[in-house]
Design a protein around this motif. Structure first.
Motif, PDB file in Angstrom:
ATOM      1  N   VAL A  21     -30.108 -30.168   8.039  1.00  0.00           N
ATOM      2  CA  VAL A  21     -29.414 -29.142   8.814  1.00  0.00           C
ATOM      3  C   VAL A  21     -28.083 -29.747   9.240  1.00  0.00           C
ATOM      4  O   VAL A  21     -28.051 -30.821   9.846  1.00  0.00           O
ATOM      5  N   LEU A  22     -26.999 -29.053   8.923  1.00  0.00           N
ATOM      6  CA  LEU A  22     -25.648 -29.485   9.276  1.00  0.00           C
ATOM      7  C   LEU A  22     -25.074 -28.480  10.259  1.00  0.00           C
ATOM      8  O   LEU A  22     -25.038 -27.285   9.967  1.00  0.00           O
ATOM      9  N   THR A  23     -24.653 -28.961  11.435  1.00  0.00           N
ATOM     10  CA  THR A  23     -24.204 -28.053  12.483  1.00  0.00           C
ATOM     11  C   THR A  23     -22.978 -28.575  13.222  1.00  0.00           C
ATOM     12  O   THR A  23     -22.698 -29.773  13.204  1.00  0.00           O
ATOM     13  N   ASN A  24     -22.318 -27.666  13.900  1.00  0.00           N
ATOM     14  CA  ASN A  24     -21.196 -28.019  14.768  1.00  0.00           C
ATOM     15  C   ASN A  24     -21.683 -28.300  16.194  1.00  0.00           C
ATOM     16  O   ASN A  24     -20.880 -28.572  17.078  1.00  0.00           O
ATOM     17  N   GLN A  25     -22.973 -28.234  16.417  1.00  0.00           N
ATOM     18  CA  GLN A  25     -23.557 -28.455  17.736  1.00  0.00           C
ATOM     19  C   GLN A  25     -24.501 -29.653  17.693  1.00  0.00           C
ATOM     20  O   GLN A  25     -24.419 -30.483  16.802  1.00  0.00           O
ATOM     21  N   TYR A  26     -25.392 -29.710  18.638  1.00  0.00           N
ATOM     22  CA  TYR A  26     -26.416 -30.750  18.694  1.00  0.00           C
ATOM     23  C   TYR A  26     -27.775 -30.065  18.641  1.00  0.00           C
ATOM     24  O   TYR A  26     -27.855 -28.838  18.617  1.00  0.00           O
ATOM     25  N   PHE A  27     -28.854 -30.832  18.602  1.00  0.00           N
ATOM     26  CA  PHE A  27     -30.191 -30.289  18.420  1.00  0.00           C
ATOM     27  C   PHE A  27     -31.007 -30.371  19.707  1.00  0.00           C
ATOM     28  O   PHE A  27     -30.856 -31.308  20.479  1.00  0.00           O
ATOM     29  N   THR A  28     -31.886 -29.394  19.901  1.00  0.00           N
ATOM     30  CA  THR A  28     -32.799 -29.434  21.033  1.00  0.00           C
ATOM     31  C   THR A  28     -33.846 -30.521  20.781  1.00  0.00           C
ATOM     32  O   THR A  28     -34.075 -30.930  19.634  1.00  0.00           O
ATOM     33  N   ALA A  29     -34.494 -30.972  21.844  1.00  0.00           N
ATOM     34  CA  ALA A  29     -35.547 -31.986  21.709  1.00  0.00           C
ATOM     35  C   ALA A  29     -36.679 -31.499  20.802  1.00  0.00           C
ATOM     36  O   ALA A  29     -37.148 -32.260  19.938  1.00  0.00           O
ATOM     37  N   PRO A  30     -37.146 -30.235  20.930  1.00  0.00           N
ATOM     38  CA  PRO A  30     -38.193 -29.773  20.010  1.00  0.00           C
ATOM     39  C   PRO A  30     -37.726 -29.756  18.548  1.00  0.00           C
ATOM     40  O   PRO A  30     -38.511 -30.027  17.642  1.00  0.00           O
ATOM     41  N   ALA A  31     -36.446 -29.469  18.327  1.00  0.00           N
ATOM     42  CA  ALA A  31     -35.915 -29.474  16.960  1.00  0.00           C
ATOM     43  C   ALA A  31     -35.942 -30.890  16.387  1.00  0.00           C
ATOM     44  O   ALA A  31     -36.308 -31.093  15.222  1.00  0.00           O
ATOM     45  N   VAL A  32     -35.571 -31.855  17.197  1.00  0.00           N
ATOM     46  CA  VAL A  32     -35.594 -33.258  16.753  1.00  0.00           C
ATOM     47  C   VAL A  32     -37.020 -33.673  16.423  1.00  0.00           C
ATOM     48  O   VAL A  32     -37.263 -34.322  15.396  1.00  0.00           O
ATOM     49  N   GLU A  33     -37.953 -33.278  17.253  1.00  0.00           N
ATOM     50  CA  GLU A  33     -39.369 -33.603  17.026  1.00  0.00           C
ATOM     51  C   GLU A  33     -39.871 -32.965  15.723  1.00  0.00           C
ATOM     52  O   GLU A  33     -40.528 -33.617  14.908  1.00  0.00           O
ATOM     53  N   ALA A  34     -39.546 -31.697  15.523  1.00  0.00           N
ATOM     54  CA  ALA A  34     -39.964 -31.002  14.297  1.00  0.00           C
ATOM     55  C   ALA A  34     -39.336 -31.647  13.066  1.00  0.00           C
ATOM     56  O   ALA A  34     -39.991 -31.804  12.036  1.00  0.00           O
ATOM     57  N   ALA A  35     -38.065 -32.024  13.171  1.00  0.00           N
ATOM     58  CA  ALA A  35     -37.373 -32.644  12.030  1.00  0.00           C
ATOM     59  C   ALA A  35     -38.024 -33.968  11.645  1.00  0.00           C
ATOM     60  O   ALA A  35     -38.157 -34.273  10.453  1.00  0.00           O
ATOM     61  N   LYS A  36     -38.436 -34.737  12.624  1.00  0.00           N
ATOM     62  CA  LYS A  36     -39.126 -36.004  12.333  1.00  0.00           C
ATOM     63  C   LYS A  36     -40.430 -35.734  11.596  1.00  0.00           C
ATOM     64  O   LYS A  36     -40.741 -36.385  10.601  1.00  0.00           O
ATOM     65  N   LYS A  37     -41.169 -34.763  12.092  1.00  0.00           N
ATOM     66  CA  LYS A  37     -42.467 -34.438  11.496  1.00  0.00           C
ATOM     67  C   LYS A  37     -42.316 -33.893  10.072  1.00  0.00           C
ATOM     68  O   LYS A  37     -43.090 -34.237   9.183  1.00  0.00           O
ATOM     69  N   LEU A  38     -41.304 -33.048   9.859  1.00  0.00           N
ATOM     70  CA  LEU A  38     -41.108 -32.403   8.558  1.00  0.00           C
ATOM     71  C   LEU A  38     -40.164 -33.178   7.637  1.00  0.00           C
ATOM     72  O   LEU A  38     -39.878 -32.740   6.528  1.00  0.00           O
ATOM     73  N   LYS A  39     -39.653 -34.308   8.139  1.00  0.00           N
ATOM     74  CA  LYS A  39     -38.744 -35.168   7.367  1.00  0.00           C
ATOM     75  C   LYS A  39     -37.482 -34.416   6.928  1.00  0.00           C
ATOM     76  O   LYS A  39     -37.127 -34.377   5.754  1.00  0.00           O
ATOM     77  N   ILE A  40     -36.819 -33.816   7.916  1.00  0.00           N
ATOM     78  CA  ILE A  40     -35.567 -33.094   7.705  1.00  0.00           C
ATOM     79  C   ILE A  40     -34.445 -33.893   8.354  1.00  0.00           C
ATOM     80  O   ILE A  40     -34.571 -34.318   9.509  1.00  0.00           O
ATOM     81  N   LEU A  41     -33.361 -34.109   7.628  1.00  0.00           N
ATOM     82  CA  LEU A  41     -32.206 -34.805   8.184  1.00  0.00           C
ATOM     83  C   LEU A  41     -31.471 -33.898   9.167  1.00  0.00           C
ATOM     84  O   LEU A  41     -31.300 -32.706   8.902  1.00  0.00           O
ATOM     85  N   LEU A  42     -31.003 -34.470  10.259  1.00  0.00           N
ATOM     86  CA  LEU A  42     -30.228 -33.726  11.245  1.00  0.00           C
ATOM     87  C   LEU A  42     -28.808 -34.272  11.271  1.00  0.00           C
ATOM     88  O   LEU A  42     -28.585 -35.424  11.643  1.00  0.00           O
ATOM     89  N   TRP A  43     -27.874 -33.441  10.865  1.00  0.00           N
ATOM     90  CA  TRP A  43     -26.458 -33.806  10.863  1.00  0.00           C
ATOM     91  C   TRP A  43     -25.780 -32.980  11.952  1.00  0.00           C
ATOM     92  O   TRP A  43     -25.426 -31.824  11.743  1.00  0.00           O
ATOM     93  N   ASP A  44     -25.609 -33.573  13.127  1.00  0.00           N
ATOM     94  CA  ASP A  44     -25.067 -32.853  14.273  1.00  0.00           C
ATOM     95  C   ASP A  44     -23.548 -32.939  14.335  1.00  0.00           C
ATOM     96  O   ASP A  44     -22.903 -33.431  13.412  1.00  0.00           O
ATOM     97  N   ARG A  45     -22.984 -32.472  15.436  1.00  0.00           N
ATOM     98  CA  ARG A  45     -21.528 -32.436  15.602  1.00  0.00           C
ATOM     99  C   ARG A  45     -20.902 -33.828  15.440  1.00  0.00           C
ATOM    100  O   ARG A  45     -19.873 -33.973  14.818  1.00  0.00           O
ATOM    101  N   GLY A  46     -21.533 -34.827  16.024  1.00  0.00           N
ATOM    102  CA  GLY A  46     -21.006 -36.184  15.898  1.00  0.00           C
ATOM    103  C   GLY A  46     -20.929 -36.623  14.448  1.00  0.00           C
ATOM    104  O   GLY A  46     -19.940 -37.211  14.014  1.00  0.00           O
TER     105      GLY A  46
END
Length: 153
Positions: A117-142
């Motif tokens: 997921v590539l975003t101009n924002q940041y991720f909620t804590a539940p989103a980060v937890e789900a991404a770890k479980k589902l092995k999804i990369l998180l590409w936030d604003r930084g």
């Protein structure tokens, strides 16, 4: 005043000016990113921007999927033999779990090795937890800002 003192004062002035220029550039860059045009883009425009950015970062076979019914993958791409399904989210608020689920579905539907997921924002804590479980990369604003900066060099 002696010549030595004059040189020391001139050297200090030069150092201070250099520091001032560097700090000004850094603050200007941070301000530009925090108030950037990215935040004003429409969703499809953001997807196109991200696709171009990925190409500049060495991704190949970069394709934007159809606007609706994309099964959770806005951009399909490849880099160094690894295939990606990337879900783009241009939001005004933090990105939640739904985007992670979409990226997971996109990765599976398009038979890709990696979902992101590539975003101009940041991720909620539940989103980060789900991404770890589902092995999804998180590409936030930084990460997005870093990609932009590196592509400009």
């Amino acid at each position: 005043m002696s010549i030595e003192k004059t040189w020391v004062i001139l050297a200090l002035i030069c150092v201070l000016l250099l520091v001032l220029v560097l700090v000004t550039r850094l603050l200007k860059r941070k301000w530009l990113y925090s108030h950037s045009e990215i935040d004003e883009m429409e969703g499809r425009e953001f997807e196109k921007f991200c696709a171009q950015l990925l190409e500049r970062k060495g991704f190949v076979d970069v394709n934007i999927t159809k606007a609706s019914g994309d099964f959770g993958g806005d951009i399909l791409a490849e880099k160094e033999g690894v295939t990606y399904a990337i879900q783009c989210k241009r939001y005004t608020d933090p990105v939640g779990v739904k985007a992670i689920q979409e990226a997971y579905a996109g990765r599976e539907y398009y038979d890709r090795m990696v979902g992101a997921v590539l975003t101009n924002q940041y991720f909620t804590a539940p989103a980060v937890e789900a991404a770890k479980k589902l092995k999804i990369l998180l590409w936030d604003r930084g990460y997005l800002e870093q990609m932009i900066e590196e592509s400009e060099e």
